[in-house]
Design an enzyme around this catalytic site. Structure first.
Site, PDB file in Angstrom:
ATOM      1  N   LYS A   1      -9.558  10.284  21.269  1.00  0.00           N
ATOM      2  CA  LYS A   1      -8.889  11.550  20.998  1.00  0.00           C
ATOM      3  C   LYS A   1      -8.762  12.398  22.262  1.00  0.00           C
ATOM      4  O   LYS A   1      -7.779  13.124  22.439  1.00  0.00           O
ATOM      5  CB  LYS A   1      -9.634  12.302  19.894  1.00  0.00           C
ATOM      6  CG  LYS A   1      -9.583  11.583  18.552  1.00  0.00           C
ATOM      7  CD  LYS A   1      -8.141  11.404  18.091  1.00  0.00           C
ATOM      8  CE  LYS A   1      -7.936  10.463  16.964  1.00  0.00           C
ATOM      9  NZ  LYS A   1      -6.548  10.349  16.499  1.00  0.00           N
TER      10      LYS A   1
ATOM     11  N   TYR B   1     -14.311   6.744  19.368  1.00  0.00           N
ATOM     12  CA  TYR B   1     -13.338   7.580  18.658  1.00  0.00           C
ATOM     13  C   TYR B   1     -13.136   8.903  19.394  1.00  0.00           C
ATOM     14  O   TYR B   1     -11.995   9.326  19.634  1.00  0.00           O
ATOM     15  CB  TYR B   1     -13.795   7.842  17.227  1.00  0.00           C
ATOM     16  CG  TYR B   1     -12.859   8.766  16.480  1.00  0.00           C
ATOM     17  CD1 TYR B   1     -11.636   8.305  16.002  1.00  0.00           C
ATOM     18  CD2 TYR B   1     -13.192  10.111  16.267  1.00  0.00           C
ATOM     19  CE1 TYR B   1     -10.765   9.156  15.334  1.00  0.00           C
ATOM     20  CE2 TYR B   1     -12.329  10.968  15.596  1.00  0.00           C
ATOM     21  CZ  TYR B   1     -11.116  10.486  15.124  1.00  0.00           C
ATOM     22  OH  TYR B   1     -10.256  11.331  14.470  1.00  0.00           O
TER      23      TYR B   1
ATOM     24  N   LYS C   1       0.822  -1.210   0.000  1.00  0.00           N
ATOM     25  CA  LYS C   1       0.000   0.000   0.000  1.00  0.00           C
ATOM     26  C   LYS C   1       0.857   1.262   0.000  1.00  0.00           C
ATOM     27  O   LYS C   1       0.438   2.312  -0.483  1.00  0.00           O
ATOM     28  CB  LYS C   1      -0.936   0.004   1.208  1.00  0.00           C
ATOM     29  CG  LYS C   1      -2.045  -1.046   1.136  1.00  0.00           C
ATOM     30  CD  LYS C   1      -2.964  -0.943   2.333  1.00  0.00           C
ATOM     31  CE  LYS C   1      -4.098  -1.962   2.241  1.00  0.00           C
ATOM     32  NZ  LYS C   1      -5.014  -1.894   3.403  1.00  0.00           N
TER      33      LYS C   1
END
Length: 339
Positions: free
Chosen positions: A209, A205, A67
């Site tokens: 953070k 999520y 990738k």
């Protein structure tokens, strides 16, 4: 779905629509830079800036070499510089892969900047390394890499009379975190987050953070050695804002629809968003331990700055440090003399 604090929307719109971010121009001559999550999106564009501004070496930390090959070719083509970019494999969902990556870094003569950009946002519970994947990748693996980088960054500082940077890419989503796990009994924050609880998954999520910002604030004084300032490391964190990145590719209805609309109307290009990463990577001591937005220091959420936030911050770091030591014994020993 959205837990917007007072004033968030006004600040967000001003940032996205009316704030022009400065184009990177600081030369990086002789510097060696690592950036993870760099085969696409913000990481790719930040790496392009690093190469274009004369970095001696830019190491792309990618989940797979295949990738990363397209990213390498793209950067070389656009900058006209060959032999600067190297692809190194690192899977942030595998702690052994993170350890192997950091062990390889130890053989480098110098590392000036580490930008930890890799992260995930998944709608459903997935178990990684015995815990919920978002927390495993965005918090545990991220700070495992951070502490394992400290010795080589300090060595670079002393040998080359520079101040290395350790950059953690966070998000303004931290302001929306409900973080009910912060009320867990002593020692129970991470064990609560490890549970498969469908009610809490949508907040994972945002919480990850928030935890990044709390831990950066806790680490900052541990990376400033008053007895040996020649070994200081600047650590900071930032939000790139809403960008046309692949972060929300796993979002499900209705968030995927809302995200698509929001990006169409408001999102920055990945190149513009990457300027925030570059800014943090070259920032001065005034950013140490701080949160940045729009390429300048900004106050994090009210929760982070509150008395409760300060108390939970210490609990989070204590628990995380124990987890990191369980993953790799001695991983935080570089901080021991300062704690």
């Amino acid at each position: 779905m959205f837990n917007l604090p007072a004033g968030f929307l006004t600040t967000f719109l001003k940032s996205q629509l009316f704030t022009k971010l400065p184009c990177p121009e600081t030369p990086l001559t002789d510097q060696v830079i690592i950036i993870t999550g760099s085969n696409v999106g913000l990481g790719l564009e930040a790496a392009r800036h690093f190469v274009g501004l004369d970095a001696a070496k830019v190491i792309l930390g990618c989940r797979s070499i295949s990738k990363g090959e397209a990213a390498l070719a793209d950067i070389e083509h656009s900058t006209g510089r060959k032999g600067v970019v190297e692809l190194w494999e690192v899977d942030m969902s595998n702690y052994q892969s993170v350890e192997a990556f950091c062990a390889r870094v130890e053989s480098e003569e110098r590392i000036d900047v580490v930008v930890e950009n890799a992260g995930i946002a998944v709608p459903n519970y997935e178990e990684v390394e015995g815990t919920e994947s978002t927390i495993a990748v965005n918090v545990v693996a991220t700070f495992l890499m951070a502490v394992l980088m400290v010795p080589v960054l300090r060595r670079t500082a002393e040998r080359f009379s520079v101040t290395p940077r350790l950059v953690i890419v966070a998000s303004d989503a931290h302001e929306q975190a409900s973080f009910v796990e912060g009320d867990s009994p002593p020692g129970g924050i991470f064990s609560t987050m490890a549970q498969n609880d469908p009610k809490l998954q949508p907040d994972r999520y945002n919480t990850s953070k928030l935890l990044q910002i709390l831990v950066v604030r806790e680490l900052a004084p541990l990376l400033t050695r008053s007895t040996s300032p020649s070994q200081d490391i600047i650590i900071n964190t930032l939000t790139p804002g809403l960008c046309h990145s692949a972060l929300m590719r796993h979002a499900v209805f209705p968030l995927n629809v809302l995200a698509a609309i929001g990006k169409t109307l408001l999102a920055r290009s990945t190149e513009v968003g990457s300027r925030t990463l570059f800014s943090a990577a070259v920032a001065g001591r005034e950013t140490h331990g701080c949160y940045m937005a729009d390429c300048v220091v900004r106050e994090p959420s009210a929760y982070v700055r509150s008395a409760k936030g300060a108390e939970v911050q210490k609990r989070v770091w204590k628990e995380l440090r124990e987890i990191l030591e369980d993953v790799k014994e001695g991983s935080t020993s570089c901080l021991k003399e300062l704690s």
